[in-house]
Design a protein around this motif. Structure first.
Motif: not given
Length: 527
Positions: A471-475, A478-479, A484-485
């Motif tokens: 979950e931490l890796e996914e967060e 996502f950040e 980047a966008i």
């Protein structure tokens, strides 16, 4: 990185504070059990296991062995008593070979290599004989040590003095042996006979009658006669009697137990055994035809004489005048008529000649008594069951008894040898020969359950940790993607304090919904 660590600490505090007291105790106990188990396994798996390298060695040899091991840097321990030395178990075989190359251990007792190393012209006959005797004793002791169950052996040999005269009788040697046996070891009769034969064949003119063997407990080992004694000793007769009775009892117990249940019947057998050994020779002569009591005619001779006619018959007056006639002379008498017939028959018959050399073996059952008790009420016993049991026992008696020793077996005599009774058992003996089941202590189940619980907690914690990391890796991903966008702001309206606060609240509602909910609850409470 600091923000991530702070977030992890905040999650841990939040997780811990949201747990109940019972859950906290469970977590602390599980962690302690895991730590203790890890320490226990680490201690027992990492420690060095020692094994005896040499046992029952003189203390002087132990000192030499320890010095050699210390020089090689091998960890070692001297066992209590100072006659054994311990080394790491995995290095026992290696050290045995290494020390053997160096000639360690050396007991200092002479062997046959003594003569090749110390032979000299200055050695006297007495010195040579003493060295020879000591060498023979040590070599014989080393041979006996190789027998299973013998830890050590002391041998004392007495050799006769050699005579220079040929007509002197040959004296016999003798040997006395003291064995240091393993505790509880019992030598079988073949092993004892092998020890006597080994010692007897090792020395000239040494008979087994001149050998004495005993152990450290002053128990003598006597060699029994090889010839078949057929139970001449009382001990052998009692053992044979018990063996016969036990076999008959087991046979009947198995048969009747299969019919009524092994715990429903009890069998007892007593016997009277004839231990006499009889050797006899029989020379029998019997007719070929026992009905007519006649044999085979080998040769027949028949003589037939007959006479019919007239002639002078014997008679008259004896001539007594002649003293030398012995009254056998007669004067002629008158004529007479007569018939004469003589038949003679000689028959040579052949008979059966039987020569028997009979050796009758002992162990004949002269008398037997069988007692059977059935666990049943006599009133409720199945009809005909007692009769069937008596019929079965009578068959066993008839086939087991020796016909010559027991005499004629009538039904009344057989019934006197068996007894069948039916009565309830007050205390049932355990007749089963199978091994009893092993009772596992309760603490083994407790330890097993604790280990399973600890393993389950570890597996649960492992998968929970993996899920949190995922979950931490996914967060983080996502950040990074959000950072980047970069999208140009097409809103040309002027940002005021209200619009800026609204955007912050929207951002908080997306990223941190729990904190946003807490903030709303706070505002509602204030209003």
């Amino acid at each position: 990185m600091n923000e991530r660590l702070a977030k992890i600490r905040a999650d841990i505090r939040e997780f811990w504070s949201s747990r109940t007291k019972k859950q906290k105790i469970t977590y602390i106990g599980s962690a302690s059990a895991v730590i203790l188990l890890a320490a226990f396994l680490t201690f027992f798996l990492s420690r060095t296991e020692y094994a005896p390298l040499y046992s029952d060695v003189p203390r002087t040899e132990i000192g030499r062995i320890k010095e050699a091991l210390d020089s090689q840097g091998v960890p070692n321990k001297v066992a209590p008593g100072g006659t054994s030395i311990l080394v790491p178990k995995e290095r026992v075989d290696e050290l045995l070979v290494t020390l053997a190359v160096e000639g360690i251990p050396s007991s200092g007792t002479p062997n046959y290599s003594f003569f090749t190393e110390n032979a000299s012209f200055g050695m006297t006959d007495n010195e040579f004989n003493m060295a020879k005797l000591s060498t023979m004793q040590n070599e014989l002791a080393n041979l006996i040590k190789g027998v299973e169950g013998v830890k050590d052996a002391k041998v004392m040999i007495t050799l006769p003095n050699e005579s220079v005269f040929l007509n002197d009788s040959v004296q016999q040697a003798s040997a006395s042996i003291v064995l240091n046996t393993d505790p509880g070891h019992q030598f079988t009769e073949p092993q004892i006979r092998a020890l006597y034969t080994l010692v007897s064949k090792s020395l000239p003119n040494l008979s087994t009658d001149d050998i004495v063997i005993m152990n450290q407990y002053s128990e003598y080992y006597d060699m029994k006669d090889d010839t078949n004694s057929y139970g001449t000793s009382v001990t052998d007769q009692i053992a044979i009697k018990k063996t016969i009775e036990r076999d008959l009892q087991r046979q009947l117990q198995s048969m009747l137990g299969t019919m009524m249940g092994h715990d429903k019947v009890l069998v007892s057998v007593t016997t009277d055994i004839d231990f006499h050994l009889e050797n006899r020779e029989e020379n029998l002569v019997t007719p070929v035809d026992e009905e007519s009591m006649e044999g085979i005619a080998l040769s027949v001779q028949r003589i037939t004489e007959s006479f019919t006619g007239t002639g002078a018959g014997a008679g008259g007056t004896p001539e007594a005048e002649d003293p030398t006639d012995n009254r056998t002379g007669f004067v002629e008498g008158t004529f007479g008529n007569g018939d004469y017939e003589r038949i003679e028959e000689t028959v040579n018959n052949e008979v059966n000649r039987i020569r028997k050399e009979i050796v009758e073996s002992p162990y004949k059952i002269r008398d037997i008594g069988i007692q059977v008790v059935v666990d049943s009420d006599p009133a409720s016993m199945a009809p005909g069951l007692q009769g069937n049991i008596e019929q079965l026992l009578s068959t066993v008696v008839r086939t087991s008894l020796d016909k010559v020793a027991a005499g004629e077996l009538t039904e009344e005599a057989i019934n006197d040898k068996i007894f069948v009774s039916a009565q309830p058992f007050e205390g049932k003996p355990d007749l089963s020969t199978d091994s009893q089941p092993i009772n596992i202590p309760w603490w083994v189940y407790v330890i097993g359950a604790a280990l399973l619980l600890v393993i389950g907690i570890l597996v649960f914690a492992y998968f929970r940790k993996r899920r949190r990391e995922r979950e931490l890796e996914e967060e983080l991903v996502f950040e990074e993607q959000q950072a980047a966008i970069e999208v140009d702001d097409i809103n040309t309206e002027v940002e005021t304090e209200g619009t800026l606060r609204r955007k912050q609240l929207e951002k908080m509602a997306k990223e941190k919904p729990e904190e946003f909910a807490k903030l709303l609850r706070t505002w509602i409470a204030e209003e």
